[in-house]
Design an enzyme around this catalytic site. Structure first.
Site, short mmCIF file in Angstrom:
data_model
loop_
_atom_site.label_atom_id
_atom_site.label_comp_id
_atom_site.label_asym_id
_atom_site.label_seq_id
_atom_site.Cartn_x
_atom_site.Cartn_y
_atom_site.Cartn_z
N LYS A 34 -12.04 21.81 0.04
CA LYS A 34 -12.03 23.25 -0.26
C LYS A 34 -11.92 24.07 1.02
O LYS A 34 -12.17 23.56 2.12
CB LYS A 34 -13.29 23.61 -1.03
CG LYS A 34 -14.57 23.31 -0.28
CD LYS A 34 -15.78 23.32 -1.21
CE LYS A 34 -17.04 23.01 -0.42
NZ LYS A 34 -18.20 22.82 -1.29
N TYR A 254 -16.98 46.13 25.61
CA TYR A 254 -17.34 47.24 24.70
C TYR A 254 -18.84 47.50 24.74
O TYR A 254 -19.64 46.58 24.70
CB TYR A 254 -16.95 46.89 23.26
CG TYR A 254 -15.46 47.01 23.01
CD1 TYR A 254 -14.81 48.24 23.10
CD2 TYR A 254 -14.72 45.89 22.66
CE1 TYR A 254 -13.45 48.35 22.86
CE2 TYR A 254 -13.36 45.99 22.40
CZ TYR A 254 -12.73 47.22 22.51
OH TYR A 254 -11.39 47.32 22.27
C1 LIG Z 1 -18.78 21.66 -0.76
C2 LIG Z 1 -19.44 20.68 -1.66
C3 LIG Z 1 -19.69 19.37 -1.24
C4 LIG Z 1 -19.45 18.90 0.18
O1 LIG Z 1 -20.56 19.23 0.96
P1 LIG Z 1 -20.65 18.76 2.47
O2 LIG Z 1 -22.01 19.18 2.88
O3 LIG Z 1 -19.59 19.48 3.21
O4 LIG Z 1 -20.45 17.28 2.48
C5 LIG Z 1 -20.22 18.48 -2.15
N1 LIG Z 1 -20.50 18.86 -3.41
C6 LIG Z 1 -20.29 20.11 -3.85
C7 LIG Z 1 -20.63 20.47 -5.25
C8 LIG Z 1 -19.77 21.07 -3.00
O5 LIG Z 1 -19.59 22.32 -3.43
#
Ligand SMILES: *Cc1c(COP(=O)(O)O)cnc(C)c1O
Length: 360
Positions: A34, A254
């Protein structure tokens, strides 16, 4: 001259997948991609994960982008679908869906599909974000089993809020509650995120969901990826675009937030919050130039950062490369300096940054 660039080490990525498999040898691996593969490039990263058993994303658009990129592995939608009209898209593209509430289940039961889809039933064992209540499990499970729109291979999952902390036994309680709830059912179980994979071997079961650790970064408190034999995949780098001599009393950047306490030399580096570098990185946050660490001074602007190169000024020139995080500077450390988590820094890389994919 290339300035802000994310160098992506494909060998490191494959190495990290091998570490996941070594840590959880009996589990299948869902590679979590994702948010543009945590800022590493969705399709490119997927193409290099031949060894993963499935991919996982948060949104249908991400899943469609994977199919458009020619990827054929199963894809799991971690939040499921959002409207009944999504269901034909799921079927047509072989997307598997999480079911976490009554609306989704009712939509599946009510739709007309030419073939059944695969479902991952998500149970809330304490995160209190998505998932059905444990007492709803029997009813949901029975309805899924009855629906002709659902394949027989229903999987059961839950999620950990505290697995990054080995001293917090909430994860153990969740594993116990989950397994007690589903033990009569002979279905594949999926509990562990990266922290579960690294810290909680009892959570591995049939499938693991590996996100952050694939990118070589540690989800555990007070650790970096190398502590778990992982290799950082991203090196965020840029170049020095100016060298500036300043004298005691000069105020930098800044708001004039930083005042020189003695004469010194600054390197102006082509990187800023416009590239996704955190504006809240505190005074002294390190960068690496020619193998040495130097601290950031003054406020971070959209396109530039000033770094105090003090007594090494004669060794650093315009055009020299600067590592903002990567193998020589853990992103976990930069996240600490910016009061955030490495996940956020990786996801926040902006489209202005160019990508270089390296492998041998
Ligand atoms: C994003 C996500 C993961 C992965 O988590 P990590 O800590 O990056 O390994 C696993 N399960 C769900 C439901 C997620 O949303």
């Amino acid at each position: 001259m290339r300035l802000a660039t994310a160098e992506i080490d494909i060998n490191a990525l494959r190495h990290n997948l091998a570490i996941v498999k070594e840590m959880a040898p009996s589990a299948k691996v869902m590679a979590v991609l994702k948010a543009n593969a945590y800022g590493h490039g969705l399709v490119k990263i997927a193409q290099c994960l031949e060894g993963a058993d499935a991919f996982a994303v948060a949104r249908i658009d991400e899943a469609l982008a994977l199919r458009a990129g020619g990827l054929t592995k199963p894809i799991i939608l971690l939040e499921g679908f959002f409207a009944p009209s999504d269901l034909p898209i799921l079927l047509a593209n072989n997307f598997e869906t999480v079911v976490h509430d009554e609306n989704q289940l009712a939509a599946i039961e009510a739709c007309q599909l030419d073939a059944p889809i695969s479902v991952w039933l998500k149970i809330d064992t304490g995160m209190h974000r998505l998932g059905i209540e444990p007492h709803q499990f029997e009813q949901f499970y029975a309805r899924l089993k009855q629906s002709p729109n659902v394949k027989a291979d229903t999987k059961l999952m839950t999620h950990f809020p505290c697995a990054d902390d080995l001293n917090n036994d909430f994860t153990t309680q969740q594993i116990a509650a989950f397994t007690a709830l589903v033990k009569e059912r002979d279905e594949a179980l999926c509990l562990a995120n990266s922290a579960g994979i690294i810290g909680w071997p009892d959570a591995h079961f049939d499938w693991v969901r590996s996100g952050l650790m694939l990118y070589g970064v540690s989800p555990m408190l007070n650790c970096t990826g190398v502590d778990h034999a992982l290799k950082p995949v991203m090196r965020l780098k840029t170049r020095v675009i100016a060298i500036k001599h300043v004298v005691c009393g000069d105020r930098i950047g800044y708001g004039g937030r930083w005042t020189c306490e003695k004469d010194t030399t600054l390197a102006v580096v082509a990187m800023g919050y416009g590239d996704g570098y955190p504006r809240h990185a505190k005074e002294g946050t390190p960068v690496v130039i020619k193998g040495q660490r130097y601290g950031i001074v003054g406020s971070i602007s959209m396109d530039m950062i000033s770094v105090d190169i003090g007594c090494d000024s004669d060794q650093i020139r315009v055009g020299d490369e600067v590592e903002m995080w990567g193998p020589n500077l853990p992103v976990e450390e930069i996240a600490d300096c910016a009061d955030t988590i490495p996940y956020e820094l990786l996801c926040n890389i902006t489209p202005r940054v160019s990508y270089d994919y390296l492998s041998d």
